[in-house]
Design a protein around this motif. Structure first.
Motif, mmCIF file in Angstrom:
data_model
loop_
_atom_site.group_PDB
_atom_site.id
_atom_site.type_symbol
_atom_site.label_atom_id
_atom_site.label_comp_id
_atom_site.label_asym_id
_atom_site.label_seq_id
_atom_site.Cartn_x
_atom_site.Cartn_y
_atom_site.Cartn_z
ATOM 1 N N ALA A 167 26.581 3.686 -3.935
ATOM 2 C CA ALA A 167 25.565 2.739 -3.467
ATOM 3 C C ALA A 167 24.300 2.847 -4.312
ATOM 4 C CB ALA A 167 25.241 2.998 -1.999
ATOM 5 N N ALA A 168 23.913 4.062 -4.665
ATOM 6 C CA ALA A 168 22.716 4.254 -5.490
ATOM 7 C C ALA A 168 22.904 3.639 -6.869
ATOM 8 C CB ALA A 168 22.405 5.745 -5.616
ATOM 9 N N PHE A 169 24.120 3.721 -7.406
ATOM 10 C CA PHE A 169 24.406 3.108 -8.711
ATOM 11 C C PHE A 169 24.252 1.593 -8.631
ATOM 12 C CE2 PHE A 169 27.210 1.068 -11.746
ATOM 13 C CZ PHE A 169 26.872 1.711 -12.935
ATOM 14 N N VAL A 170 24.816 0.995 -7.582
ATOM 15 C CA VAL A 170 24.726 -0.454 -7.408
ATOM 16 C C VAL A 170 23.274 -0.878 -7.209
ATOM 17 C CG1 VAL A 170 25.362 -2.398 -5.928
ATOM 18 C CG2 VAL A 170 27.056 -0.635 -6.474
ATOM 19 N N GLU A 171 22.535 -0.133 -6.378
ATOM 20 C CA GLU A 171 21.148 -0.487 -6.091
ATOM 21 C C GLU A 171 20.247 -0.324 -7.318
ATOM 22 O OE1 GLU A 171 17.763 0.392 -2.632
ATOM 23 O OE2 GLU A 171 19.668 1.511 -2.652
ATOM 24 N N THR A 172 20.617 0.586 -8.209
ATOM 25 C CA THR A 172 19.809 0.841 -9.411
ATOM 26 C C THR A 172 20.093 -0.131 -10.529
ATOM 27 O OG1 THR A 172 19.701 3.218 -8.886
ATOM 28 C CG2 THR A 172 19.207 2.565 -11.158
ATOM 29 N N TYR A 173 21.363 -0.426 -10.764
ATOM 30 C CA TYR A 173 21.728 -1.179 -11.960
ATOM 31 C C TYR A 173 22.233 -2.601 -11.703
ATOM 32 C CZ TYR A 173 21.470 3.461 -14.056
ATOM 33 O OH TYR A 173 21.042 4.699 -14.475
ATOM 34 N N ALA A 209 16.116 7.763 -13.306
ATOM 35 C CA ALA A 209 15.195 8.337 -12.327
ATOM 36 C C ALA A 209 15.287 7.606 -10.988
ATOM 37 C CB ALA A 209 13.763 8.269 -12.860
ATOM 38 N N LEU A 210 15.426 6.271 -11.023
ATOM 39 C CA LEU A 210 15.560 5.496 -9.794
ATOM 40 C C LEU A 210 16.875 5.841 -9.098
ATOM 41 C CD1 LEU A 210 14.558 3.340 -7.838
ATOM 42 C CD2 LEU A 210 15.683 1.616 -9.276
ATOM 43 N N TYR A 211 17.922 6.010 -9.890
ATOM 44 C CA TYR A 211 19.234 6.363 -9.312
ATOM 45 C C TYR A 211 19.126 7.651 -8.498
ATOM 46 C CZ TYR A 211 23.967 8.094 -8.877
ATOM 47 O OH TYR A 211 25.144 8.602 -8.369
ATOM 48 N N TYR A 212 18.552 8.686 -9.097
ATOM 49 C CA TYR A 212 18.442 9.966 -8.393
ATOM 50 C C TYR A 212 17.454 9.889 -7.237
ATOM 51 C CZ TYR A 212 21.335 12.308 -11.827
ATOM 52 O OH TYR A 212 22.405 12.700 -12.603
ATOM 53 N N PHE A 213 16.419 9.060 -7.378
ATOM 54 C CA PHE A 213 15.449 8.866 -6.294
ATOM 55 C C PHE A 213 16.155 8.292 -5.063
ATOM 56 C CE2 PHE A 213 12.540 6.146 -3.928
ATOM 57 C CZ PHE A 213 11.466 6.990 -3.705
ATOM 58 N N ILE A 214 16.965 7.269 -5.261
ATOM 59 C CA ILE A 214 17.681 6.622 -4.158
ATOM 60 C C ILE A 214 18.746 7.555 -3.584
ATOM 61 C CG2 ILE A 214 19.219 4.720 -3.540
ATOM 62 C CD1 ILE A 214 17.788 3.058 -5.706
ATOM 63 N N PHE A 215 19.542 8.140 -4.467
ATOM 64 C CA PHE A 215 20.646 8.990 -4.020
ATOM 65 C C PHE A 215 20.152 10.208 -3.245
ATOM 66 C CE2 PHE A 215 23.366 12.709 -5.000
ATOM 67 C CZ PHE A 215 24.451 12.362 -4.215
ATOM 68 N N LEU A 216 19.164 10.905 -3.786
ATOM 69 C CA LEU A 216 18.676 12.116 -3.137
ATOM 70 C C LEU A 216 17.934 11.811 -1.838
ATOM 71 C CD1 LEU A 216 17.455 14.143 -6.255
ATOM 72 C CD2 LEU A 216 19.569 14.424 -4.941
ATOM 73 N N ASN A 217 17.257 10.662 -1.781
ATOM 74 C CA ASN A 217 16.568 10.275 -0.556
ATOM 75 C C ASN A 217 17.561 9.961 0.561
ATOM 76 O OD1 ASN A 217 14.072 9.362 0.943
ATOM 77 N ND2 ASN A 217 15.223 7.448 0.936
ATOM 78 N N ASN A 218 18.608 9.193 0.239
ATOM 79 C CA ASN A 218 19.590 8.806 1.252
ATOM 80 C C ASN A 218 20.442 9.983 1.726
ATOM 81 O OD1 ASN A 218 18.781 6.138 1.246
ATOM 82 N ND2 ASN A 218 20.313 5.489 -0.243
ATOM 83 N N SER A 219 20.751 10.882 0.821
ATOM 84 C CA SER A 219 21.623 12.017 1.165
ATOM 85 C C SER A 219 20.819 13.264 1.511
ATOM 86 C CB SER A 219 22.574 12.318 -0.002
ATOM 87 O OG SER A 219 21.848 12.658 -1.178
ATOM 88 N N ALA A 248 5.646 7.023 -5.622
ATOM 89 C CA ALA A 248 5.944 6.645 -7.007
ATOM 90 C C ALA A 248 7.429 6.325 -7.138
ATOM 91 C CB ALA A 248 5.548 7.775 -7.950
ATOM 92 N N ILE A 249 7.760 5.042 -6.991
ATOM 93 C CA ILE A 249 9.157 4.616 -7.112
ATOM 94 C C ILE A 249 9.456 4.338 -8.584
ATOM 95 C CG2 ILE A 249 10.861 2.888 -6.441
ATOM 96 C CD1 ILE A 249 9.303 2.474 -3.878
ATOM 97 N N PRO A 250 10.472 4.976 -9.146
ATOM 98 C CA PRO A 250 10.804 4.763 -10.559
ATOM 99 C C PRO A 250 11.193 3.307 -10.829
ATOM 100 C CG PRO A 250 11.886 6.723 -9.708
ATOM 101 C CD PRO A 250 11.308 6.002 -8.517
ATOM 102 N N SER A 286 0.829 -1.208 0.000
ATOM 103 C CA SER A 286 0.000 0.000 0.000
ATOM 104 C C SER A 286 0.860 1.253 0.000
ATOM 105 C CB SER A 286 -0.910 0.000 1.228
ATOM 106 O OG SER A 286 -0.157 0.043 2.425
ATOM 107 N N GLU A 287 2.014 1.175 0.668
ATOM 108 C CA GLU A 287 2.921 2.331 0.679
ATOM 109 C C GLU A 287 3.464 2.607 -0.710
ATOM 110 O OE1 GLU A 287 7.102 3.819 2.781
ATOM 111 O OE2 GLU A 287 6.132 1.965 3.435
ATOM 112 N N ARG A 288 3.733 1.536 -1.460
ATOM 113 C CA ARG A 288 4.235 1.708 -2.818
ATOM 114 C C ARG A 288 3.210 2.383 -3.718
ATOM 115 N NH1 ARG A 288 7.119 -4.245 -3.738
ATOM 116 N NH2 ARG A 288 8.956 -3.850 -2.422
#
Length: 220
Positions: A203-209, A77-87, A69-71, A63-65
């Protein structure tokens, strides 16, 4: 020639920075890992005693998803979503309150506990729901970069809090502040922040790709 001199200089700066603030790093690491372990243990205990909790957690996550809106995987878009959220503590105004002297320490503590609870609970939930290999493959590749990044982020904020609070209290007490000590604390906080942002980017690169590809292999 200048490049060969720059590397030893940078190494010395980092070594001295870690040496001065090693206690803070150890405290943050112990606190974060303790919360992760306790959260994971409590989650596993809840799943064991009441198996229906698993489906409840699964429903909550799904339900949270629908609200966030997770790319899609493998996207910029997912890379920047993860990176900007963590930092976010370095750029997001609401999260930057952690840098405010005094009150920021309380917010930082709550943020550390929340991150630890989420990490421990999600790891156990994924292992119970999809098998033990799923969280190992899904969290370890980027986690070995992301967790140190969070530790350095928290350490950066603590070093800044120590330097700024000491300066404020000294000034309020009518005494002469040691500006050299304050400047050194400020530089150390910036050093940890730069390292943290660099690790978050990797880390965002690894988590994305990479992580999604590994999870596809596990599913099949």
């Amino acid at each position: 020639m200048r490049q060969t001199q720059l590397i030893p200089y940078a190494e010395r700066i980092l070594r001295d920075c870690f040496r001065r603030n090693w206690t803070q790093i150890k405290v943050v690491t112990a606190a974060l890992l303790s919360v992760v372990f306790i959260s994971g243990f409590v989650t596993l205990l809840a799943f064991t005693i009441t198996p229906s909790v698993i489906s409840l957690v699964d429903t909550i996550i799904r339900s949270e998803r629908s609200y966030i809106a997770i790319p899609p995987p493998f996207s910029e878009a997912l890379y920047y979503f993860i990176f900007l959220n963590n930092s976010g503590a370095f750029w997001n105004p609401p999260k930057m309150i952690v840098w405010a002297p005094f009150v920021g320490l309380l917010v930082l503590g709550l943020d550390l506990v929340l991150n630890g609870i989420v990490l421990g609970a999600i790891a156990v939930w994924a292992g119970v729901a999809y098998g033990v290999m799923y969280p190992i493959v899904g969290l370890t590749p980027h986690g070995i970069l992301e967790i140190p990044a969070f530790i350095l982020q928290f350490a950066s904020i603590i070093v800044w809090q120590q330097a700024s609070i000491k300066l404020i209290l000294t000034k309020l007490g009518g005494r002469n502040a040691d500006m050299q000590e304050f400047k050194q604390g400020f530089k150390d906080a910036l050093t940890f922040a730069a390292l943290s942002i660099s690790l978050f980017a990797l880390a965002a690169f690894v988590e994305t790709y990479i992580t999604p590809r590994l999870l596809e292999i596990v599913r099949h």
